[in-house]
Design an enzyme around this catalytic site. Structure first.
Site, short mmCIF file in Angstrom:
data_model
loop_
_atom_site.label_atom_id
_atom_site.label_comp_id
_atom_site.label_asym_id
_atom_site.label_seq_id
_atom_site.Cartn_x
_atom_site.Cartn_y
_atom_site.Cartn_z
N SER A 12 2.01 -16.85 -11.70
CA SER A 12 2.76 -15.66 -10.32
C SER A 12 3.94 -15.22 -11.41
O SER A 12 4.52 -14.34 -10.05
CB SER A 12 3.12 -17.32 -9.44
OG SER A 12 3.61 -17.96 -9.97
N ASN A 99 6.10 -28.55 -6.09
CA ASN A 99 6.36 -28.43 -4.48
C ASN A 99 7.45 -28.30 -3.44
O ASN A 99 7.57 -27.59 -2.74
CB ASN A 99 5.21 -29.68 -3.91
CG ASN A 99 3.20 -29.70 -4.49
OD1 ASN A 99 3.52 -28.85 -5.58
ND2 ASN A 99 2.93 -30.48 -4.22
N THR A 144 8.67 11.90 28.66
CA THR A 144 8.17 10.41 29.19
C THR A 144 6.36 10.71 28.07
O THR A 144 6.38 12.00 28.36
CB THR A 144 7.75 9.36 30.22
OG1 THR A 144 7.52 11.22 31.28
CG2 THR A 144 8.99 8.89 30.70
N HIS A 145 5.82 10.24 27.55
CA HIS A 145 4.37 11.02 27.03
C HIS A 145 4.72 11.94 26.70
O HIS A 145 3.97 13.07 26.65
CB HIS A 145 3.16 11.35 28.19
CG HIS A 145 3.30 10.68 29.75
ND1 HIS A 145 2.33 9.52 29.92
CD2 HIS A 145 4.21 9.77 30.81
CE1 HIS A 145 2.67 8.24 30.80
NE2 HIS A 145 4.03 9.29 31.19
N SER A 266 7.34 22.29 -0.32
CA SER A 266 6.15 21.91 -0.31
C SER A 266 5.72 22.54 -2.18
O SER A 266 6.25 24.07 -1.84
CB SER A 266 5.60 22.70 0.33
OG SER A 266 4.15 23.35 0.46
N LYS A 272 9.61 25.37 3.37
CA LYS A 272 8.72 24.05 4.23
C LYS A 272 10.19 23.03 3.75
O LYS A 272 10.42 23.68 2.81
CB LYS A 272 8.28 23.92 3.60
CG LYS A 272 6.67 23.79 3.79
CD LYS A 272 6.04 24.22 5.00
CE LYS A 272 5.82 22.91 6.00
NZ LYS A 272 5.06 21.92 5.60
N ASN A 274 10.54 19.49 4.14
CA ASN A 274 9.30 18.11 4.91
C ASN A 274 9.98 17.21 4.94
O ASN A 274 10.92 16.86 3.98
CB ASN A 274 8.34 17.93 3.77
CG ASN A 274 7.65 19.22 3.88
OD1 ASN A 274 6.98 19.91 5.11
ND2 ASN A 274 6.46 19.67 2.53
N GLU A 279 8.82 10.28 7.47
CA GLU A 279 7.38 9.82 7.30
C GLU A 279 7.27 8.45 6.40
O GLU A 279 6.62 8.16 6.93
CB GLU A 279 7.12 11.33 6.66
CG GLU A 279 6.92 12.14 7.33
CD GLU A 279 6.46 13.18 7.10
OE1 GLU A 279 5.11 14.29 6.73
OE2 GLU A 279 7.30 13.62 5.50
N TYR A 306 0.84 -29.32 1.12
CA TYR A 306 0.61 -28.60 -0.82
C TYR A 306 -0.56 -27.84 -0.43
O TYR A 306 -1.24 -28.80 -0.87
CB TYR A 306 1.24 -28.41 -1.47
CG TYR A 306 1.99 -27.29 -3.09
CD1 TYR A 306 2.77 -26.57 -2.34
CD2 TYR A 306 0.70 -26.99 -3.42
CE1 TYR A 306 3.06 -25.07 -2.79
CE2 TYR A 306 0.73 -26.00 -4.51
CZ TYR A 306 1.70 -24.93 -4.07
OH TYR A 306 1.66 -23.80 -5.12
N GLN A 311 1.57 -20.58 -2.89
CA GLN A 311 1.64 -19.16 -4.15
C GLN A 311 1.83 -17.40 -3.06
O GLN A 311 2.52 -16.86 -3.64
CB GLN A 311 1.21 -19.31 -5.32
CG GLN A 311 1.82 -18.31 -6.35
CD GLN A 311 0.70 -18.78 -7.69
OE1 GLN A 311 1.29 -20.23 -8.09
NE2 GLN A 311 0.39 -17.82 -8.33
N LYS A 314 4.47 -14.93 -1.56
CA LYS A 314 5.58 -14.40 -2.32
C LYS A 314 5.68 -13.24 -2.20
O LYS A 314 6.07 -12.10 -1.71
CB LYS A 314 6.20 -15.09 -3.80
CG LYS A 314 6.65 -16.61 -3.65
CD LYS A 314 6.65 -16.75 -4.72
CE LYS A 314 6.64 -18.71 -4.98
NZ LYS A 314 5.50 -19.03 -4.52
N1 ARG Z 1 3.94 -21.37 -8.36
C1 ARG Z 1 3.61 -21.52 -7.58
C2 ARG Z 1 4.39 -21.81 -5.78
O1 ARG Z 1 4.18 -20.92 -5.67
C3 ARG Z 1 4.90 -23.23 -7.82
C4 ARG Z 1 4.42 -24.88 -6.65
C5 ARG Z 1 3.27 -25.49 -7.98
N2 ARG Z 1 3.00 -26.38 -7.48
C6 ARG Z 1 1.62 -26.75 -7.92
N3 ARG Z 1 1.07 -28.11 -7.33
N4 ARG Z 1 0.56 -26.34 -8.34
O2 ARG Z 1 3.02 -22.43 -4.88
#
Ligand code: ARG
Length: 479
Positions: A12, A99, A144-145, A266, A272, A274, A279, A306, A311, A314
């Site tokens: 990650s 965690n 409206t509409h 354009s 144009k 735009n 948009e 957990y 993960q 994110k």
């Molecule tokens: N990269 C993990 C996450 O975003 C961190 C926590 C990992 N914990 C574990 N027990 N593998 O959740």
């Protein structure tokens, strides 16, 4: 870390490196508390803190050797610390798990994101309030509409968005308050056997509370959903504004001219202009909805506590926050820099059928039940349209063929009388809207202070800085 197998699947670091400042702040607070509680030697805590600060500098300078084989931001930083200070680094992870570490980092990030959104929301509200103040006498058709309905003031229309964004700000305040819970000390999930001082860590990191249940603290991401949900709702509002700007700037409407910076030509059609930024705001709303549904779906059915599925929170959160931050800025700047064609708006709002409701109200005010008046004016409108005329072209004698209740006052009906007749709280009458614009200017400022106070501490400064940054950006574009 993953064992031998297809590489990179668990990695990650490509996106969670964004959490490095939060991760390091959390580690510094944790190490200091461990030393203060006598869990680790003070000299080791000092080395840990100094090493972490160096690492923060390396990352900020773009000199940090990120290693995908170490998977995530937490492991990368900890391994680097070991390279720098040796065995003492191994004491940092006492009484901690990734965690509760990642749960902390995400809460810190979420709270800062809310501060940033709040600043931009209040800045945008300020711009809407100023536009309402400056366009006091511009009338345009209310729809409206997407059919012309009744004349309203442009200021009234703009202040509708002021209200929507005010509710959005409330949602981000609430999201920040719900993320205000410090999870460190939860360990992997059951708590910690060490004599921790969780409250001092919370205070150092700017949290008002410590989490009440270790299992909840490491496993729920409802605070992420709160931010995603507030973002999706706010993007929905911005997409409606974006759509209106697309319509208003078209030749068909011709109500506004968007500034050059937010339009493009354009490649084929030289004439144009735009409305790309409007948009794209409309289009990016899809991402915000997708991110919300993605995280809700990831969380659904997960057993406590957990699971690695978490993960996946994110990228969705980062993307929604980035998207909304950009769109707030762009929309505020589009409103601040657009040129309004008052004559075109007024001409459209003065078109005959727009006053049909006022004709019906005229009859109702003279004793006719409104439903009946509505039917009569519908018939007049139909007949007039069939004859290629507008209802406002008819003489009093012609009107009296339909009802004896019409009197000469009907000839005085026009855009301004129609607007001013809506003189209720929340209506479009000119004195009401003038007062609403004044209130809005005051509220844009007091709302900023309310949000800053609600978030408190260092976040208060971030709320104000985000608002000032947005206003500066808009004035840099000539607003
Ligand atoms: N990269 C993990 C996450 O975003 C961190 C926590 C990992 N914990 C574990 N027990 N593998 O959740």
């Amino acid at each position: 870390m993953a064992g031998a197998g297809p590489p990179d699947f668990t990695v990650s670091i490509g996106y969670d490196r964004r959490l490095y400042e939060h991760d390091i702040s959390g580690s510094i607070a944790h190490a200091r508390m461990l030393a203060a509680q006598g869990v680790i030697p003070a000299a080791d805590a000092d080395r840990i803190v100094a090493g972490l600060k160096e690492i923060r500098g390396e990352i900020a300078a773009g000199e940090f050797p990120w290693r995908p084989e170490l998977e995530d931001v937490h492991m990368n930083i900890e391994r680097r610390l070991a390279e720098k200070i040796g065995d003492a680094a191994g004491r940092l992870h006492t009484a901690r798990s990734r965690n509760d570490q990642v749960a902390l980092d995400m809460r810190l990030y979420a709270r800062e994101a809310c501060a940033r959104m709040l600043g931009r929301l209040h800045g945008f509200r300020e711009i809407l309030a100023r536009a309402a103040r400056d366009h006091q006498d511009a009338a345009l058709p209310g729809y409206t509409h997407l059919q012309r309905g009744q004349p309203v003031l442009l200021a009234h229309h703009l202040l509708a968005y002021f209200e929507m964004l005010g509710r959005d700000a409330e949602r981000f305040e609430q999201a920040a308050l719900r993320a205000d819970s410090m999870p460190l000390g939860s360990g992997a999930m059951a708590g910690s056997p060490y004599p921790l001082d969780r409250r001092s860590v919370a205070a150092e990191l700017g949290f008002g509370r410590v989490s009440a249940n270790s299992m909840d603290a490491v496993s729920d991401r409802d605070f992420v959903v709160d931010v995603l949900s507030a973002s999706a709702i706010c993007m929905m509002h911005l997409s409606r504004l974006g759509e209106e700007l697309v319509l208003w700037s078209s030749d068909e409407f011709g109500f506004v001219r968007l500034a050059d910076w937010c339009t493009t030509g354009s490649s084929m059609m030289p004439q144009k202009r735009n409305p790309d930024c409007a948009e794209l705001t409309r289009g990016r709303t899809g991402r915000a909805y997708g991110n919300l549904v993605a995280v809700l779906t990831t969380l659904k059915g997960l057993p406590l506590t957990y699971n690695r599925d978490l993960q996946e929170d994110k990228e969705a959160l980062f993307d929604s926050v980035d998207t909304l931050a950009d769109c707030l800025e762009v929309c505020a700047a589009m409103v601040a820099t657009m040129t309004v064609d008052r004559d075109a708006m007024r001409a459209a709002s003065a078109s005959g059928p727009m006053l049909a409701t006022d004709y019906a109200d005229h009859l109702a005010a003279r004793g006719m039940p409104f439903r009946q008046a509505h039917g009569i004016v519908a018939a007049i409108s139909r007949d007039a349209e069939g004859a290629g005329r507008a209802i406002t072209d008819l003489s009093l004698d012609e009107l009296r063929v339909y009802s004896e209740l019409f009197d000469e006052d009907v000839l005085g009906l026009g855009v301004d009388s129609s607007i001013d007749a809506r003189d209720v709280e929340g209506g479009t009458a000119r004195p009401r809207v003038a007062a609403a614009a004044r209130d809005a200017l005051g509220e844009a400022a007091s709302g900023l202070e309310r949000s800053a106070a609600a978030l408190g501490g260092a976040l208060a400064g971030q709320v104000r800085a985000a608002r000032d940054g947005l206003l500066e950006m808009a004035s840099g574009l000539g607003a």
